[in-house]
Design a protein around this motif. Sequence first.
Motif, PDB file in Angstrom:
ATOM      1  N   SER A 103       0.818  -1.210   0.000  1.00  0.00           N
ATOM      2  CA  SER A 103       0.000   0.000   0.000  1.00  0.00           C
ATOM      3  C   SER A 103       0.855   1.265   0.000  1.00  0.00           C
ATOM      4  O   SER A 103       1.748   1.420   0.840  1.00  0.00           O
ATOM      5  CB  SER A 103      -0.916   0.005   1.227  1.00  0.00           C
ATOM      6  OG  SER A 103      -1.548   1.248   1.382  1.00  0.00           O
ATOM      7  N   ILE A 105      -0.478   4.171   0.623  1.00  0.00           N
ATOM      8  CA  ILE A 105      -1.000   4.918   1.772  1.00  0.00           C
ATOM      9  C   ILE A 105      -0.242   4.547   3.040  1.00  0.00           C
ATOM     10  O   ILE A 105       0.082   5.410   3.865  1.00  0.00           O
ATOM     11  CB  ILE A 105      -2.507   4.653   1.954  1.00  0.00           C
ATOM     12  CG1 ILE A 105      -3.282   5.072   0.700  1.00  0.00           C
ATOM     13  CG2 ILE A 105      -3.030   5.402   3.173  1.00  0.00           C
ATOM     14  CD1 ILE A 105      -3.139   6.534   0.349  1.00  0.00           C
ATOM     15  N   ILE A 108       3.049   6.361   3.065  1.00  0.00           N
ATOM     16  CA  ILE A 108       2.894   7.798   3.330  1.00  0.00           C
ATOM     17  C   ILE A 108       2.560   8.036   4.801  1.00  0.00           C
ATOM     18  O   ILE A 108       3.068   8.983   5.423  1.00  0.00           O
ATOM     19  CB  ILE A 108       1.808   8.395   2.416  1.00  0.00           C
ATOM     20  CG1 ILE A 108       2.273   8.352   0.956  1.00  0.00           C
ATOM     21  CG2 ILE A 108       1.481   9.831   2.824  1.00  0.00           C
ATOM     22  CD1 ILE A 108       1.251   8.860  -0.036  1.00  0.00           C
ATOM     23  N   ILE A 109       1.730   7.171   5.376  1.00  0.00           N
ATOM     24  CA  ILE A 109       1.413   7.288   6.805  1.00  0.00           C
ATOM     25  C   ILE A 109       2.677   7.108   7.641  1.00  0.00           C
ATOM     26  O   ILE A 109       2.897   7.822   8.628  1.00  0.00           O
ATOM     27  CB  ILE A 109       0.338   6.256   7.204  1.00  0.00           C
ATOM     28  CG1 ILE A 109      -1.010   6.630   6.576  1.00  0.00           C
ATOM     29  CG2 ILE A 109       0.206   6.166   8.721  1.00  0.00           C
ATOM     30  CD1 ILE A 109      -2.102   5.609   6.808  1.00  0.00           C
ATOM     31  N   TRP A 154       6.291   6.646  -2.791  1.00  0.00           N
ATOM     32  CA  TRP A 154       5.431   5.978  -3.773  1.00  0.00           C
ATOM     33  C   TRP A 154       6.267   5.146  -4.746  1.00  0.00           C
ATOM     34  O   TRP A 154       5.974   3.972  -4.983  1.00  0.00           O
ATOM     35  CB  TRP A 154       4.601   7.014  -4.533  1.00  0.00           C
ATOM     36  CG  TRP A 154       3.862   6.453  -5.714  1.00  0.00           C
ATOM     37  CD1 TRP A 154       2.978   5.412  -5.711  1.00  0.00           C
ATOM     38  CD2 TRP A 154       3.972   6.879  -7.077  1.00  0.00           C
ATOM     39  NE1 TRP A 154       2.517   5.164  -6.988  1.00  0.00           N
ATOM     40  CE2 TRP A 154       3.110   6.057  -7.846  1.00  0.00           C
ATOM     41  CE3 TRP A 154       4.693   7.889  -7.713  1.00  0.00           C
ATOM     42  CZ2 TRP A 154       2.975   6.208  -9.220  1.00  0.00           C
ATOM     43  CZ3 TRP A 154       4.548   8.045  -9.079  1.00  0.00           C
ATOM     44  CH2 TRP A 154       3.700   7.211  -9.821  1.00  0.00           C
TER      45      TRP A 154
END
Length: 282
Positions: A103, A105, A108-109, A154
């Motif tokens: 993921s 996300i 990034i978290i 990413w």
Amino acid sequence: MVARGSGLGLTNHQTIVLLGPASCFILWQQRSILRERPTLLLVAAVSFFAGLLPYAYIPWASAHHPTYNWGNVSSISDLIDVIRRRTYGSSHLVSVPGYTGGSVIARIIALLASFGLTTLLFIAVGLIAAYRQARPYFWFGLVGFLLAGPFFVWITNLNLATAPSALFVLQRFFLLPQVILAPFVAFGFLWIANLIGRYWRRTVVNTSLIVTAMTAVSITLRVAMDYGRIDQSRNFIERRFTEDVWRTVESGSILIARGDIAFALMYFQKVEHIGADTELVL
């Protein structure tokens, strides 16, 4: 100085190129000065290439057959392969099966979590203050962070769910976006301090003392919360594991190793002379 620092940064890791667009924006903002003094571009270019000189050390060191010779550089093409990180894959952080995917996300978290909630709040305030007071720098920092931070995590394509050590690999690259956003923390501190001073005019405490106190409290809280977790001064796992490996290897045998543990084995053999009668193959 900045140009030379950029060159030196590039010799450390290629992620520094992600600051290129933000730097070009600043150059465009200062284009009138550059037109009046075109020699500045020449000086900057020379300084940048001077910063790349550490790359020249690689062929020289390789020719002297060091204990560990990364890439075995013996030609220009070999040097280019090292610079391009061909071993890992030029467009990927890693290419080991099981480490890729996952993921975006989650990555990034993990990046945002590395700042801490308090720091993120000051950064948010600082971004607002910088937008009002120093808009060119605001855009430089924002673009630089977006490319060196979210964009980079990413394209790393690391799978944090299936590879337990993937987060450890990724976290070392959080330093660049953290450095980029660090000045915005100062913007936030100053903006809040000025706000306090504006609405609390009768205070005998000046703005500088308020900023100093806020900084000291923030640093103290961060150290108190995180130091115990990240302190590795008593972590001897790798040393003890390596010593155990050498103790169990029979004299005159051949030991084949790969990965990070290979460097520890090599250190013990070459520096502390443990396992000197064993052939270590990396």
